[in-house]
Design an enzyme around this catalytic site. Structure first.
Site, PDB file in Angstrom:
ATOM      1  N   ASP A  27       0.826  -1.207   0.000  1.00 15.08           N
ATOM      2  CA  ASP A  27       0.000   0.000   0.000  1.00 15.08           C
ATOM      3  C   ASP A  27       0.862   1.260   0.000  1.00 15.08           C
ATOM      4  O   ASP A  27       0.462   2.304  -0.526  1.00 15.08           O
ATOM      5  CB  ASP A  27      -0.910  -0.023   1.239  1.00 15.08           C
ATOM      6  CG  ASP A  27      -2.075   0.940   1.128  1.00 15.08           C
ATOM      7  OD1 ASP A  27      -2.148   1.685   0.146  1.00 15.08           O
ATOM      8  OD2 ASP A  27      -2.921   0.953   2.044  1.00 15.08           O
ATOM      9  N   CYS A 251      -4.121   7.081  -1.381  1.00 16.06           N
ATOM     10  CA  CYS A 251      -4.894   6.522  -2.494  1.00 16.06           C
ATOM     11  C   CYS A 251      -4.831   7.506  -3.645  1.00 16.06           C
ATOM     12  O   CYS A 251      -5.285   8.638  -3.509  1.00 16.06           O
ATOM     13  CB  CYS A 251      -6.346   6.282  -2.078  1.00 16.06           C
ATOM     14  SG  CYS A 251      -7.388   5.705  -3.441  1.00 16.06           S
TER      15      CYS A 251
END
Lengths: 326, 326
Positions: A27, A251
């Site tokens: 991530d 993100c």
């Protein structure tokens, strides 16, 4: 709620032991401008494994075109050391990725879709219906291979495009995947919109509805509430937390998103509270100290700068003489 | 614990209404390298007062030599608008400062000493015994003038020189000042060493021992736990919180200290939770947006960058066409 509660934590109580899933190698590294070489990734995962994490999300089997930073997923998985007690999980976006992933013997595969329609379309270029069908097919395939599946549901505490997301929609998807055989579900605060009583309420609802499904909470610190939300979840009995060393991540499709909750801050907080994470903070801080070199930019870790709370300092030099005279 | 609890917050519960004491004009500006001109300070306090704070710590009556940044304490107090419902409190270090302060008609005076010996010596150049005697004399003087006194106890959750501080020592000092007539006590996490179950435990002990003494919690975000600690205190019934706009502040004598909990993050969290702070977040964010100009350096407010959680964004431009074709 966990049967074994920490007695020392009154009047705040929760499980005596929690597990951290370190997600920085996937991530975090997936959105870094600098593409970390394979040997750097392997060394990073190996160093993290020695800290005592329950799980490490090591890489993602996405297409190299979509996420060039993780194009070396197979190489990473073949080269990392397998450490007893440290599960290696990998993100898988579709059936092609699942095939690649399964060839690398992960301990778990992690699938992802959003709980809000607009974020799912923006992030995955599919409707939720399409994503759900695809994930169900992947759960079936992984099941045949005997590999446990976790499903990460994005935007469950709010969508940057739609605002609040209904608990009913989140639970509808969670139940569908649990019924289909997913061993675990991760509730993700993709853009840091979660707040403590909301987190506690959804965690309670989830655990009551799906007591046998492993629940992980994935938090971001976008609006300062990362650790407050972690404590809220913990108070309802949640024992599994995603976090990223150095607070890496974010993100790319979520405006305003900042990084994940930083692992060192989460581990430090739980350690201070007497809650066992299995992670050795000193070893972790050594890894975090190397993250700036790894990603070739300054990753400022507040905890690394300040040090653990009980690292005491020398009083000012003038003091002894001043009070001797007085 | 407050009688009026918020029903909406289950399974996390606490008071339905809290009060924020905005400390940036004193605790923030005192250590800024740039000395804010008097008119800037007055405008700052006036703008904050219009946001709806219960209290504002407007300045400090310290010697100009010790804290040159706040040498204009009288001028600030004479020029600021008095807004109904917004109490102006001022920091006072000694009897000389108290005399100056009382001439400016504050709504409250705030005294300070440390709960740990070494920090008291380093920060105030006195033993705790000397500080305690001085504070008791000041409480008596303020009482004669009819001005309520608050005592801020530093390092109650840990001392950067000594490590953990015993709850018994903290409560010994708190009781001495409450018995002498202090209307309120602030428990200060001076260098961000507090952690949630510790905060909850001390707040419970305090409220049981001194139910009639107004308890305020003063938190720093040095190790990321600022808001988690605020929620922990709130869950035990605490209704009064110090915070600084833009997270200004710190302690010049506390190695590793970073700024206070940021007011906008605290207000945003409570507002999200349905807890009434009396503060209008939009007005506050406008003030925070001006803080960099005020102190002539870049003050990065995470919440200002990300925006409140429900400020939604437009989906990417390609999306509509993409799904229309599909």
């Amino acid at each position: 709620m966990s049967a074994k509660m920490s007695a020392a934590t009154y009047p705040l109580s929760g499980p005596a032991k929690v597990e951290i899933n370190e997600v920085a190698p996937r991530d975090g590294l997936q959105i870094e401008p600098f593409i970390v070489p394979t040997e750097g990734k392997v060394a990073f995962v190996n160093a993290l494994a020695r800290c005592g994490f329950a799980r490490i999300e090591a890489t993602s089997f996405t297409s190299a075109r979509a996420i060039p930073a993780l194009a070396d997923a197979e190489a990473v998985m073949h080269q990392v050391e397998r450490v007893a007690g440290v599960g290696l999980t990998v993100l898988v976006p579709n059936l092609r990725g699942l095939e690649r992933a399964l060839s690398c013997r992960p301990d778990e595969v992690n699938l992802v879709m959003s709980s809000s329609e607009t974020h799912n379309r923006a992030n995955l270029r599919m409707t939720r219906e399409q994503s759900q069908a695809q994930l169900l097919a992947m759960i079936a395939e992984a099941g045949k291979a005997g590999v446990p599946v976790n499903v990460s549901l994005s935007t469950v505490f709010g969508c940057p495009f739609e605002g609040d997301v209904s608990e009913a929609e989140v639970m509808r998807l969670a139940k569908a995947f649990a019924d289909a055989g997913a061993a675990g579900i991760t509730l993700c605060d993709t853009t840091g919109m979660a707040y403590p009583n909301q987190v506690a309420a959804l965690c309670e609802t989830f655990q009551r509805a799906l007591p046998k499904t492993g629940l992980t909470i994935h938090l971001h610190n976008t609006r300062g509430m990362g650790l407050a939300n972690a404590i809220a979840a913990w108070q309802t009995g949640v024992t599994r937390f995603d976090a990223a060393a150095g607070g890496l991540g974010g993100c790319p499709y979520a405006p305003g998103a900042s990084g994940n909750v930083s692992t060192e801050e989460l581990v430090h907080m739980f350690a201070s509270m007497g809650v066992d994470t299995g992670v050795e903070l000193g070893a972790l801080l050594d890894v975090v100290a190397g993250v700036s070199d790894l990603v070739q930019r300054d990753v400022s870790s507040q905890l690394l700068r300040a040090g653990p709370r009980l690292r005491t300092h020398q009083p000012p030099a003038w003091m002894e003489e001043f009070f001797a005279k007085a």
